[in-house]
Design a protein around this motif. Sequence first.
Motif, PDB file in Angstrom:
ATOM      1  N   SER A 166       0.831  -1.203   0.000  1.00 29.01           N
ATOM      2  CA  SER A 166       0.000   0.000   0.000  1.00 29.01           C
ATOM      3  C   SER A 166       0.865   1.253   0.000  1.00 29.01           C
ATOM      4  CB  SER A 166      -0.914  -0.002   1.231  1.00 29.01           C
ATOM      5  OG  SER A 166      -1.643   1.199   1.303  1.00 29.01           O
ATOM      6  N   ASP A 167       0.495   2.255  -0.836  1.00 26.81           N
ATOM      7  CA  ASP A 167       1.272   3.493  -0.904  1.00 26.81           C
ATOM      8  C   ASP A 167       0.448   4.706  -0.490  1.00 26.81           C
ATOM      9  OD1 ASP A 167      -0.423   3.552  -3.093  1.00 26.81           O
ATOM     10  OD2 ASP A 167       1.028   4.568  -4.391  1.00 26.81           O
ATOM     11  N   HIS A 168      -0.615   4.487   0.250  1.00 23.58           N
ATOM     12  CA  HIS A 168      -1.421   5.609   0.747  1.00 23.58           C
ATOM     13  C   HIS A 168      -0.630   6.363   1.817  1.00 23.58           C
ATOM     14  CE1 HIS A 168      -5.353   4.892  -1.162  1.00 23.58           C
ATOM     15  NE2 HIS A 168      -4.964   3.622  -1.165  1.00 23.58           N
ATOM     16  N   GLU A 169      -0.579   7.696   1.684  1.00 26.82           N
ATOM     17  CA  GLU A 169       0.104   8.510   2.679  1.00 26.82           C
ATOM     18  C   GLU A 169      -0.866   8.866   3.794  1.00 26.82           C
ATOM     19  OE1 GLU A 169       1.929  11.888   0.975  1.00 26.82           O
ATOM     20  OE2 GLU A 169       3.240  10.751  -0.364  1.00 26.82           O
ATOM     21  N   LEU A 170      -0.447   8.695   5.012  1.00 27.60           N
ATOM     22  CA  LEU A 170      -1.285   8.956   6.172  1.00 27.60           C
ATOM     23  C   LEU A 170      -0.654  10.053   7.010  1.00 27.60           C
ATOM     24  CD1 LEU A 170      -2.069   5.275   7.235  1.00 27.60           C
ATOM     25  CD2 LEU A 170      -3.462   6.793   5.815  1.00 27.60           C
ATOM     26  N   VAL A 171      -1.476  10.923   7.565  1.00 29.41           N
ATOM     27  CA  VAL A 171      -1.021  12.013   8.426  1.00 29.41           C
ATOM     28  C   VAL A 171      -1.606  11.798   9.807  1.00 29.41           C
ATOM     29  CG1 VAL A 171      -0.997  14.497   8.800  1.00 29.41           C
ATOM     30  CG2 VAL A 171      -0.907  13.587   6.468  1.00 29.41           C
ATOM     31  N   GLN A 172      -0.731  11.874  10.803  1.00 28.32           N
ATOM     32  CA  GLN A 172      -1.176  11.674  12.168  1.00 28.32           C
ATOM     33  C   GLN A 172      -0.493  12.691  13.064  1.00 28.32           C
ATOM     34  OE1 GLN A 172      -0.314   7.817  13.786  1.00 28.32           O
ATOM     35  NE2 GLN A 172      -1.736   8.039  15.498  1.00 28.32           N
ATOM     36  N   GLU A 173      -1.261  13.304  13.952  1.00 31.14           N
ATOM     37  CA  GLU A 173      -0.711  14.280  14.869  1.00 31.14           C
ATOM     38  C   GLU A 173       0.210  13.605  15.886  1.00 31.14           C
ATOM     39  OE1 GLU A 173      -1.042  17.679  14.990  1.00 31.14           O
ATOM     40  OE2 GLU A 173      -1.903  17.364  13.006  1.00 31.14           O
ATOM     41  N   ARG A 174       1.222  14.361  16.322  1.00 30.48           N
ATOM     42  CA  ARG A 174       2.090  13.853  17.359  1.00 30.48           C
ATOM     43  C   ARG A 174       1.301  13.666  18.649  1.00 30.48           C
ATOM     44  NH1 ARG A 174       7.784  17.227  16.780  1.00 30.48           N
ATOM     45  NH2 ARG A 174       8.279  16.519  14.651  1.00 30.48           N
ATOM     46  N   HIS A 175       1.704  12.684  19.393  1.00 33.82           N
ATOM     47  CA  HIS A 175       0.992  12.392  20.636  1.00 33.82           C
ATOM     48  C   HIS A 175       2.020  12.165  21.743  1.00 33.82           C
ATOM     49  CE1 HIS A 175       2.215   8.249  19.959  1.00 33.82           C
ATOM     50  NE2 HIS A 175       1.758   8.365  18.735  1.00 33.82           N
ATOM     51  N   PRO A 176       1.597  12.156  22.982  1.00 33.89           N
ATOM     52  CA  PRO A 176       2.547  11.892  24.075  1.00 33.89           C
ATOM     53  C   PRO A 176       3.231  10.544  23.896  1.00 33.89           C
ATOM     54  CG  PRO A 176       0.472  12.724  24.931  1.00 33.89           C
ATOM     55  CD  PRO A 176       0.247  12.461  23.474  1.00 33.89           C
ATOM     56  N   ILE A 177       4.423  10.427  24.483  1.00 31.64           N
ATOM     57  CA  ILE A 177       5.195   9.195  24.346  1.00 31.64           C
ATOM     58  C   ILE A 177       4.418   8.010  24.914  1.00 31.64           C
ATOM     59  CG2 ILE A 177       7.307   8.023  25.066  1.00 31.64           C
ATOM     60  CD1 ILE A 177       8.726  10.671  24.989  1.00 31.64           C
ATOM     61  N   GLU A 178       3.792   8.206  26.047  1.00 34.39           N
ATOM     62  CA  GLU A 178       3.009   7.128  26.642  1.00 34.39           C
ATOM     63  C   GLU A 178       1.648   7.079  25.960  1.00 34.39           C
ATOM     64  OE1 GLU A 178       1.434   5.529  31.008  1.00 34.39           O
ATOM     65  OE2 GLU A 178       2.405   7.481  30.787  1.00 34.39           O
ATOM     66  N   ALA A 179       1.456   6.066  25.177  1.00 39.88           N
ATOM     67  CA  ALA A 179       0.215   5.977  24.402  1.00 39.88           C
ATOM     68  C   ALA A 179      -0.905   5.400  25.248  1.00 39.88           C
ATOM     69  CB  ALA A 179       0.431   5.109  23.174  1.00 39.88           C
ATOM     70  N   PRO A 180      -2.100   5.963  25.121  1.00 37.30           N
ATOM     71  CA  PRO A 180      -3.247   5.390  25.835  1.00 37.30           C
ATOM     72  C   PRO A 180      -3.651   4.046  25.227  1.00 37.30           C
ATOM     73  CG  PRO A 180      -3.925   7.203  24.419  1.00 37.30           C
ATOM     74  CD  PRO A 180      -2.438   7.182  24.393  1.00 37.30           C
ATOM     75  N   ALA A 181      -4.556   3.377  25.920  1.00 36.81           N
ATOM     76  CA  ALA A 181      -4.941   2.026  25.507  1.00 36.81           C
ATOM     77  C   ALA A 181      -5.561   2.009  24.117  1.00 36.81           C
ATOM     78  CB  ALA A 181      -5.915   1.436  26.532  1.00 36.81           C
TER      79      ALA A 181
END
Length: 352
Positions: free
Chosen positions: A124-139
């Motif tokens: 797959s070559d779809h580009e995805l954008v995701q905001e930065r989040h805290p290092i400790e990821a929630p569940a």
Amino acid sequence: MSSQDIPEENLPAAQDTGHGALDVADEKNPFADPGVPPHEPRIQDIDERAAKRSERAVALLFTVSMLATIGFIAAFVTIPVHKTVYIFPLGHIGALNFALGVTLGVALFCIGAGAVHWGRTLMSDHELVQERHPIEAPADVRAQVFEDFRQGAKESQLGRRKLIRNTMFGAMAMVPLSGVVLLRDLGPLPEDKLRHTLWRKGKLIVNMNTNEPLRPSDVAVGSLTFAKPEGLEEHDHGFQNEIAKAALMLVRIEPEDIKDKRELEWSHEGIVAYSKICTHVGCPISLYEQQTHHVLCPCHQSTFDLADGARVIFGPAGHPLPQLRIGVNDEGYLEALGDFEEPVGPAFWERG
């Protein structure tokens, strides 16, 4: 006219692009975010025949990698070390090194090229954008990561493209064989050489200092005498290699002071013969304490009791000194009645 002269209600409205940036510049956000360009499908996405061609190309690269690994092993086994070939513009170079370098380079390159071609044409070559989040990821984020991984595995078509999967696994499994084969070049195989020394039945025991055969009367009670096998001379080629295994020390102990039954049977009139090579790291033992019958290795203070089978009583040595069974020949000289029963010196992995 500047933007300050335009009524605010006539300015274009800033629109959110969906990932925290604006697609129209204004005074607060002078740099517009152009966003991700629209996705354009590849030929492999819409034409299964093109996808099959890419699959075959990737499989071919992985197959070439496997063949190159086989060529590496074949070159290592068949090409003489001293053979040279003329390669322009390098001139005369070692044929073995050249063959090993080319085959190993092709094997690694084809694995990398195959993986890149696979990723660019079939994954797959779809580009995805995701905001930065805290290092400790929630569940919920962790759950999303696992879901994305499963989705990525599905989109990679690893399960569907079995030809690619099988050839890739084959190429990656065979490349490490090159390193295994190179271990053979560390030196000749020891075979059983570590288990044998120059001592044989009937070999005279020769004093290291006088270079003369020893009689029982030459070894006094409480003395320490260093010896070597008959026929081993300092000017001989390989003397150091042989004496490192055959070096012997003789000590005369009162027979009633010998605690080990087998040690007494292998001695002659209280004269016991043990390997001079410490069983820790191979240092030569040279210190003897007459009253306790202890010998001490000067390197790391391993201490052995010569009245009790040369067992270790102190220090890092792992096992007792090997004993040499001795006797006297018809002429009254001390002789060996065989070789050491076990390898001398430090332990090694084949040792039982």
